[in-house]
Design an enzyme around this catalytic site. Sequence first.
Site, PDB file in Angstrom:
ATOM      1  N   LYS A  85       0.833  -1.202   0.000  1.00 30.63           N
ATOM      2  CA  LYS A  85       0.000   0.000   0.000  1.00 30.63           C
ATOM      3  C   LYS A  85       0.866   1.251   0.000  1.00 30.63           C
ATOM      4  O   LYS A  85       1.902   1.302   0.679  1.00 30.63           O
ATOM      5  CB  LYS A  85      -0.925  -0.022   1.226  1.00 30.63           C
ATOM      6  CG  LYS A  85      -1.977   1.085   1.261  1.00 30.63           C
ATOM      7  CD  LYS A  85      -2.865   0.923   2.485  1.00 30.63           C
ATOM      8  CE  LYS A  85      -3.918   2.012   2.588  1.00 30.63           C
ATOM      9  NZ  LYS A  85      -4.769   1.868   3.801  1.00 30.63           N
ATOM     10  N   SER A 160      -9.711   2.391   3.091  1.00 27.77           N
ATOM     11  CA  SER A 160      -8.868   3.126   2.173  1.00 27.77           C
ATOM     12  C   SER A 160      -7.964   2.247   1.327  1.00 27.77           C
ATOM     13  O   SER A 160      -7.379   2.697   0.343  1.00 27.77           O
ATOM     14  CB  SER A 160      -7.998   4.110   2.961  1.00 27.77           C
ATOM     15  OG  SER A 160      -7.114   3.406   3.828  1.00 27.77           O
ATOM     16  N   SER A 184      -9.772  -0.357   7.186  1.00 25.21           N
ATOM     17  CA  SER A 184      -9.269  -0.174   5.817  1.00 25.21           C
ATOM     18  C   SER A 184      -8.595  -1.391   5.211  1.00 25.21           C
ATOM     19  O   SER A 184      -8.251  -1.379   4.031  1.00 25.21           O
ATOM     20  CB  SER A 184      -8.294   1.010   5.779  1.00 25.21           C
ATOM     21  OG  SER A 184      -8.979   2.216   6.026  1.00 25.21           O
TER      22      SER A 184
END
Length: 526
Positions: A85, A160, A184
């Site tokens: 990420k 997210s 997330s």
Amino acid sequence: MTDDLTRMGAAAMADALAAGQVSSVELTTAALERIDAVDGDATSGVHAFLHVAHEDALAAARAVDEARAAGRELATLAGVPVAVKDVVATRGMPTTVGSRILQGWVPPYDATLVARLREAGTPLLGKTNMDEFAMGSSTEHSAYGPTRNPWDPERIPGGSGGGSAAAVAAFQAPLAVGTDTGGSIRQPAAVTGSVGVKPTYGGVSRYGLVALASSLDQAGPCARSVLDAALLHEVMGGHDPRDSTSLPGGPPPVVAAARQGASGDLAGVRVGLVRELDGEGYQPGVRARFAEAVDHLRAAGAEVVEVSAPHFRYALVAYYLILPSEASSNLAKFDAMRFGLRVGDADPAATAEKVMAATREAGFGDEVKRRIILGTYALSAGYYDAYYGSAQKVRTLVQRDFDACFAQADVLVSPTAPTTAFRFGDKLDDPMAMYLNDVATIPANLAGVPGMSLPTGLADEDGLPAGIQLLAPVAEDARLYRVGAALEARLQAAWGGSLLDRAPAVAAAPRPAGDSQPLLREGAHA
């Protein structure tokens, strides 16, 4: 051959590498070709990646193959590619946290978890898309365009960390690293039909994570199976002296727990149904698949009891005071003076204050600005005790509710998210509707307990994945993996295979001419 390789799980890849049946270069090449074929950009394709590290990944793969040929002892996941990420610092690769304000920033160091991945010999495929500064539940708030759900390109992949979940679900990467501040990792896993785990707070080092809310953020694994998630978790986990919140000792024995659970036997395990996390507002198909999953737990020998956590109903409100307050403080460092974006110098009357204001105006998106304003207000003189202080008191009550529930049950379960993946734009203009996606996942972050989401099947209304959330006491992450693996085994036996095998094929999506987002590919730092 490429499709066969990309559809292998991480554990199967590790076994094939150890047996000499495949090379890391072959696995990494297959993953990179899959990314090139289906990822596209913000206007087409999955758009799971913001940066693809072709050369670096292949160089790491070749090094592993050479080490294996020389007879050196290697880590279990050596040679298995991983995506990371874009909130995690990576030396030599751009780290933008999905924001224009860090456009072009290339860290001079690795986050601890990245250093551990490199040490384990896992080629890093690149950086995945995300809501800006991890603020969002749909990946629609990325400054570089949304990621698409591999089940339906018109729908969100969660957030997210939608990029990491989508990369795994679209067979672009067997494993991915996510971060979870209020759900997330778990919510994107639920809406993409994958597995996502938020470890116990402090179980994986936060050193090198661009901070959103320091008391809530936690990195964890995204995968296509519980065992695969466990393998990645053990590589990343363990104490880090550079992180003051890091727990002592090594990573929990989650791989052994996952292998134990794969038998499908949960005799003697008590499972608690959280009354407050399965009420009004949950999509009927999500609730139906959840009820079926609970029946599978009973069939595995688990005792299922109902528990109550009365203060969970206030968790969402408390979270959306604590998180913006910490975000307001953490994001103050982005001031145009040290690194990242800087605008406003052309003005002859420019002052430091004007440049800072112009840079933050241009660099931050609407959701980030909204939360900074809210957090600054909550921390301001005369309101601190009424808002932030009160929210911290609620946090304590939530932690006490968890203690009471775990006195009655070994693990707790609930639906991971109230709905399946919604369409792009459906909640973009309604922040409260967007925030409600995290209603079931937020309590775990407030209390620091570990949580896992795994798929329960497809909702009848739309044929999209739903997920079940498992929660365990602090430092008891292994319980999640044992129960999760047992449930996964029974669900897959009922389905006749992995749920992701049913996902619609993602067609190749060539990038349009004149692509305006050079960040997306090797060597071009926007």
